[in-house]
Design a protein around this motif. Structure first.
Motif: not given
Length: 287
Positions: A179-194
């Motif tokens: 379930t820890i990927h719960a923290q990744d949804f909010r950062d999708d835009e920035g993670d996609a750019l990186l």
């Protein structure tokens, strides 16, 4: 002299600042709930041990690769982008902390956990563990298990944990892994750019479906294997359903940040359930 020392201590705390509520507080509370004996000196030793182990990880993580450049954009209050410490000095600090933490773990009676955190930090930061969602989730689960295992050993002044204590630690690691990927949804835009390969970016729809699925499933499992208060477990079920549904339906970064807050509350309640884990109930359930 006192001013210099104070500034140095503030710098150290800023390395750990963002993980105080996700690591130091829950791990300390969880270990105290699992421990069969309690004392103020042992409690303070647990807090200090967890904080120091976390410091080694955060210093290493914030000095590795492009982390300083990324933090300058996304997290400018961290010590390196805030110019409180140079990258070279922070790297040196990390090398000092490694043997220091092993010595602290020896004193506290948690050598396996201390060594494990050092090794896993190297795997995560230098071995590419952070670069793929599977290894990232695995490392996060491993970190929680090692922190909780070591902290419980220290709290209980014990070399070995009971089967119920080990079951609670393993259960915590499995919940984190799924379930820890719960923290990744909010950062999708920035993670996609990186160019990061997080679970939420690799499987946009499936990752959202997993949130209500796993949160409800784990809540139901804890109702079966935990001896915690029934009202706590019922509240856990309700919050798991609401939080999971939010992740599935509400998909804006603003909503995801709030959903992640609810997830952390749910995770804390799940640990309350795990603190009353009963192996006998698991055996009875399978029979």
């Amino acid at each position: 002299m006192l001013s210099t020392l104070w500034n140095f201590l503030v710098t150290l705390q800023l390395f750990n600042q963002s993980d105080m509520k996700t690591i130091v507080l829950p791990v300390t509370v969880f270990s105290q709930a699992l421990a069969s004996h309690h004392s103020v000196p042992r409690f303070l030793l647990v807090v200090f041990w967890v904080w120091m182990q976390l410091l080694y990880f955060t210093v290493t993580n914030q000095t590795f690769g492009t982390a300083p450049e990324e933090d300058a954009v996304n997290k400018p209050n961290r010590p390196i982008p805030a110019k409180r410490i140079s990258v070279d000095s922070a790297i040196l600090l990390g090398w000092v902390l490694a043997p220091l933490n092993v010595a602290l773990s020896y004193y506290a009676g948690a050598v396996p956990a201390g060594l494990g955190i050092c090794i896993l930090t190297s795997i995560y930061c230098r071995g590419g563990g952070h670069s793929h969602w599977l290894s990232k989730n695995g490392c996060c689960a491993g970190f929680y298990a090692l922190f909780e295992y070591g902290a419980t050993q220290i709290a209980d002044s014990s070399k070995e944990l009971t089967y119920d204590q080990l079951g609670a630690v393993v259960g915590s690691a499995l919940i984190i892994f799924t379930t820890i990927h719960a923290q990744d949804f909010r950062d999708d835009e920035g993670d996609a750019l990186l160019g990061r390969r997080t679970f939420t970016l690799s499987f946009p729809l499936f990752s959202r479906i997993t949130m209500p699925t796993f949160l409800i499933a784990w809540s139901m499992a804890l109702c079966l294997i935990s001896e915690a208060n029934r009202f706590v477990l019922l509240a856990l079920m309700g919050l798991g359903a609401v939080t999971g549904t939010r992740f599935l339906i509400l998909k804006s970064p603003k909503h995801d940040r709030l959903s992640y807050l609810y997830y952390n509350i749910w995770l804390s309640m799940a640990h309350v359930g795990l603190s009353s884990f009963s192996l006998d109930r698991v055996v009875a359930w399978y029979q």
